[in-house]
Design an enzyme around this catalytic site. Structure first.
Site, PDB file in Angstrom:
ATOM      1  N   SER A  55       0.790  -1.236   0.000  1.00  0.00           N
ATOM      2  CA  SER A  55       0.000   0.000   0.000  1.00  0.00           C
ATOM      3  C   SER A  55       0.822   1.285   0.000  1.00  0.00           C
ATOM      4  O   SER A  55       0.250   2.377  -0.026  1.00  0.00           O
ATOM      5  CB  SER A  55      -0.952   0.014   1.203  1.00  0.00           C
ATOM      6  N   LYS A  58      -0.030   3.813  -2.595  1.00  0.00           N
ATOM      7  CA  LYS A  58      -1.097   4.795  -2.398  1.00  0.00           C
ATOM      8  C   LYS A  58      -0.549   6.200  -2.158  1.00  0.00           C
ATOM      9  O   LYS A  58      -1.272   7.183  -2.341  1.00  0.00           O
ATOM     10  CB  LYS A  58      -2.001   4.370  -1.248  1.00  0.00           C
ATOM     11  N   SER A 120      -6.749   3.174   3.850  1.00  0.00           N
ATOM     12  CA  SER A 120      -5.985   2.390   2.884  1.00  0.00           C
ATOM     13  C   SER A 120      -6.909   1.628   1.940  1.00  0.00           C
ATOM     14  O   SER A 120      -6.679   0.466   1.591  1.00  0.00           O
ATOM     15  CB  SER A 120      -5.036   1.409   3.601  1.00  0.00           C
TER      16      SER A 120
END
Length: 397
Positions: A55, A58, A120
């Site tokens: 993640s 992101k 997330s």
């Protein structure tokens, strides 16, 4: 062959050595500790090894959102219609982190960004990707354009959210660089990264960066990541007085490990190092001789603050070498680039910056110009004689 006129000014500073004893037993695949202001790497292990980002992807997705808002390509209050691909019930998202978006729901860009940063949400990433670029494939192309623009040399994006893809990779160094640019370029957006919780569709979720709850470390971001292939990743940033440090952990074995090692590295950094501003932007460093003008000198400076990061225990010599490639003649524009300033530590060049004029200098009358031309010729003749005997390539006017 004409010889270039080069002037060298040396400023001696007593500073602190940039290296301290390293810490041991950091049992992760890769990590890095970077000083935010000087961009100095203080500690690292395998920081250029290509690993799965999870993640941490992101951060780039949010970076693009912030840049699009800044450039007024989108507005944070624009509504995004949730399509089939970003519906949380999409089987693609099975057992992954979600914002829990519903098909046909209309959601503000600002809320989607919070869903990306705090929750997330993989569904939020795809919603943004489709809204900005039509589909995720085109958005990934956009991510990689940004990657090239900010020079993330060892990163390749294959999706907007970070779920495992064999062709997707990054490094601790690249993620530290991206994090620093996010904080520097988009401070308002960065404030979201310290938010501890966000409620959407009546579902409250907490930020997975559990170190935000540690009151002693002043951590205000930035992102966690986990997949089966990446294991446990983490980036944290913290301020102590005027200092900010960035820690990136890639490939820890557990949440507990990534938090423990990140804290250990951060504490070590603040204990051993201190950031010091050695030159202030748009402030005079020296006055430089100028010809063909009513004024005899022009103030010289830089357009950015220059920092060094100091080891608190060891001293070393810092030199600033200012080099002009030619003598200065009016007219000179304000902010005109006139040469370079080199930061040397223990006789090794570490960084180079542009130097520029801090004032506009107008050209004088023809009599002054003629007189200055005569003086310049005399100076050149004298310098040739001096340099002949000194056997040096440098000429000072």
């Amino acid at each position: 062959m004409k010889k270039k006129k080069i002037l060298i000014f040396i400023i001696y500073l007593i500073s602190i050595n940039l290296y301290a004893n390293t810490i041991k037993n950091i049992n992760v695949k890769s990590y890095i500790l970077v000083d935010y202001k000087s961009n100095k790497i203080l500690l690292e292990k395998n920081s250029n090894s290509k690993l799965y980002p999870a993640s941490l992807n992101k951060i780039m997705t949010s970076y693009i959102i912030a840049d699009y808002i800044k450039k007024k390509k989108i507005n944070k209050n624009d509504l995004v219609k949730i399509k089939k691909n970003s519906n949380w019930k999409n089987s693609f998202f099975k057992e992954s982190s979600l914002m829990f978006l519903k098909k046909n729901q209309k959601v503000k860009i600002s809320d989607l960004n919070k869903g990306i940063i705090i929750q997330s949400g993989n569904d939020a990433c795809i919603a943004i990707a489709e809204h900005l670029s039509g589909n995720e494939k085109n958005f990934v192309k956009l991510m990689n354009k940004y990657k090239k623009k900010i020079n993330l040399k060892n990163t390749n994006f294959m999706n907007s959210h970070g779920l495992d893809n064999n062709k997707q990779y990054t490094t601790a160094y690249d993620m530290a660089k991206l994090s620093i640019l996010l904080i520097k370029n988009f401070p308002k957006i960065y404030k979201i990264y310290k938010k501890k919780k966000f409620t959407f569709n009546n579902i409250k979720q907490i930020n997975r960066n559990l170190l935000l709850w540690n009151k002693n470390l002043n951590i205000d971001g930035i992102k966690t990541g986990h997949t089966n292939k990446s294991k446990y990743n983490l980036i944290i940033s913290a301020k102590k007085k005027n200092n900010r440090l960035i820690v990136v952990i890639l490939g820890a074995k557990s949440i507990q490990d990534r938090n423990y090692y990140a804290k250990k590295i951060l504490k070590w950094g603040f204990k051993n190092f201190k950031t010091k501003k050695i030159i202030k932007n748009n402030k005079k460093i020296i006055n430089k001789k100028i010809w063909f003008s009513k004024k005899n000198f022009i103030p010289i400076g830089v357009n950015k603050n220059i920092y060094i990061n100091n080891n608190k225990k060891k001293k070393s010599k810092i030199k600033l070498l200012i080099i002009f490639k030619k003598i200065l003649k009016a007219p000179i524009l304000k902010k005109q680039i006139l040469g370079n300033i080199f930061l040397k530590i223990n006789n090794k060049i570490k960084k180079k910056y542009k130097i520029l004029s801090l004032k506009k200098i107008k050209k004088n009358n023809i009599i002054k110009i003629l007189l200055d031309n005569i003086k310049i010729k005399i100076c050149k003749t004298i310098n040739k004689i001096i340099n002949f005997f000194k056997n040096t390539k440098y000429e000072n006017v």
